[in-house]
Design a protein around this motif. Structure first.
Motif, PDB file in Angstrom:
ATOM      1  N   THR A 142       0.835  -1.200   0.000  1.00  0.00           N
ATOM      2  CA  THR A 142       0.000   0.000   0.000  1.00  0.00           C
ATOM      3  C   THR A 142       0.869   1.248   0.000  1.00  0.00           C
ATOM      4  O   THR A 142       1.824   1.353   0.777  1.00  0.00           O
ATOM      5  CB  THR A 142      -0.921   0.037   1.238  1.00  0.00           C
ATOM      6  N   ASN A 153      -4.713   6.551  -1.479  1.00  0.00           N
ATOM      7  CA  ASN A 153      -3.929   5.325  -1.468  1.00  0.00           C
ATOM      8  C   ASN A 153      -3.849   4.676  -2.847  1.00  0.00           C
ATOM      9  O   ASN A 153      -4.784   4.778  -3.655  1.00  0.00           O
ATOM     10  CB  ASN A 153      -4.532   4.301  -0.502  1.00  0.00           C
ATOM     11  N   ASP A 154      -2.755   3.984  -3.068  1.00  0.00           N
ATOM     12  CA  ASP A 154      -2.600   3.056  -4.180  1.00  0.00           C
ATOM     13  C   ASP A 154      -2.250   1.699  -3.573  1.00  0.00           C
ATOM     14  O   ASP A 154      -1.518   1.619  -2.572  1.00  0.00           O
ATOM     15  CB  ASP A 154      -1.481   3.495  -5.134  1.00  0.00           C
ATOM     16  N   THR A 155      -2.767   0.634  -4.170  1.00  0.00           N
ATOM     17  CA  THR A 155      -2.549  -0.692  -3.604  1.00  0.00           C
ATOM     18  C   THR A 155      -2.049  -1.655  -4.674  1.00  0.00           C
ATOM     19  O   THR A 155      -2.097  -1.370  -5.876  1.00  0.00           O
ATOM     20  CB  THR A 155      -3.841  -1.247  -2.984  1.00  0.00           C
ATOM     21  N   TRP A 186       1.609  -3.243  -8.803  1.00  0.00           N
ATOM     22  CA  TRP A 186       0.696  -2.165  -8.432  1.00  0.00           C
ATOM     23  C   TRP A 186      -0.515  -2.070  -9.356  1.00  0.00           C
ATOM     24  O   TRP A 186      -0.429  -2.309 -10.566  1.00  0.00           O
ATOM     25  CB  TRP A 186       1.450  -0.832  -8.460  1.00  0.00           C
ATOM     26  N   ILE A 188      -2.025   0.770 -10.213  1.00  0.00           N
ATOM     27  CA  ILE A 188      -2.010   2.226 -10.402  1.00  0.00           C
ATOM     28  C   ILE A 188      -2.462   2.541 -11.828  1.00  0.00           C
ATOM     29  O   ILE A 188      -1.954   1.953 -12.790  1.00  0.00           O
ATOM     30  CB  ILE A 188      -0.596   2.795 -10.158  1.00  0.00           C
ATOM     31  N   GLU A 189      -3.424   3.455 -11.948  1.00  0.00           N
ATOM     32  CA  GLU A 189      -3.879   3.837 -13.280  1.00  0.00           C
ATOM     33  C   GLU A 189      -2.737   4.509 -14.029  1.00  0.00           C
ATOM     34  O   GLU A 189      -2.099   5.435 -13.532  1.00  0.00           O
ATOM     35  CB  GLU A 189      -5.080   4.776 -13.180  1.00  0.00           C
TER      36      GLU A 189
END
Length: 215
Positions: A142, A153-155, A186, A188-189
């Motif tokens: 995270t 947050n990014d997970t 990740w 993540i976009e």
């Protein structure tokens, strides 16, 4: 202070702590040699670790190239599930200051945490004060990002592999040195051309600290 200087300073701190623990271990060993250990001494139900973490990201990714990572903490708890098998949980946390906002984005700093479910195997017989344990784990990573007063947050999914060296000082206390590597994947976009930079990261996370035994 750059990453290399911080890493060198961290390893110096680890070295000083290790020497202090080693000195204590040698004194404790001399005391124990005068007393025969009872039969239940090695009948350990479980063990825990708390240590000083020195993370270092590497490779071509956003953490290695965009963050100045700081020291952190490593916490583990394991139970004996067989002759040499250990099952447990692990938590690692450290913080990083963003050094390249063009790469990472408009973020000031991030707290990076890992949580693993782990399985370990003792490479030496249990009736030894010195132990070597190989461990693998699966869990989550995270990123808790900070920008002014905003938090988000990014997970991602995470895996780890580690090799731990430990020495038992008495009934309930010892010390350990852990060599661990984390691989993070990740969610993540990002545009597809940045998959290699934001898709996954690798972090070498050595730690040193105290080990506790439960009889």
């Amino acid at each position: 202070m750059n990453n290399l200087a911080l890493l060198n300073l961290s390893f110096k701190k680890m070295g000083v702590l290790f020497l202090v623990l080693l000195s204590y271990a040698l004194n404790a060993q001399e005391d124990e040699e005068m007393n025969e250990k009872p039969g239940y001494y090695y009948d350990v139900i479980g063990q825990g670790k708390i240590g000083f973490l020195v993370p270092s990201a590497y490779g071509n990714n956003f953490i290695a190239d965009g963050y100045d990572t700081w020291n952190g903490v490593n916490i583990e708890a394991q139970v004996n599930a067989g002759e040499r098998l250990l099952l447990g949980l692990q938590f690692q946390a450290f913080k990083g200051r963003v050094m390249d906002q063009e790469l990472v984005g408009p973020i000031n700093a991030s707290s990076i945490t890992h949580f693993f479910v782990s399985a370990g195997y003792s490479l030496l017989e249990n009736k030894n004060d010195f132990q070597i344990e190989a461990t693998i784990g699966f869990g989550s990573a995270t990123l808790r990002n900070e920008r002014d007063f905003r938090r988000f947050n990014d997970t991602g999914f995470a895996m780890m592999a580690s090799l731990n060296f430990s020495y038992r000082l008495n009934y309930w206390l010892g010390f350990y040195i852990g060599l661990q590597n984390n691989w993070d994947f990740w969610s993540i976009e990002r545009p597809s051309e940045l998959d290699s930079v934001f898709g996954n990261t690798s972090i070498f996370s050595p730690s040193v600290g105290l080990k506790f035994y439960v009889l």
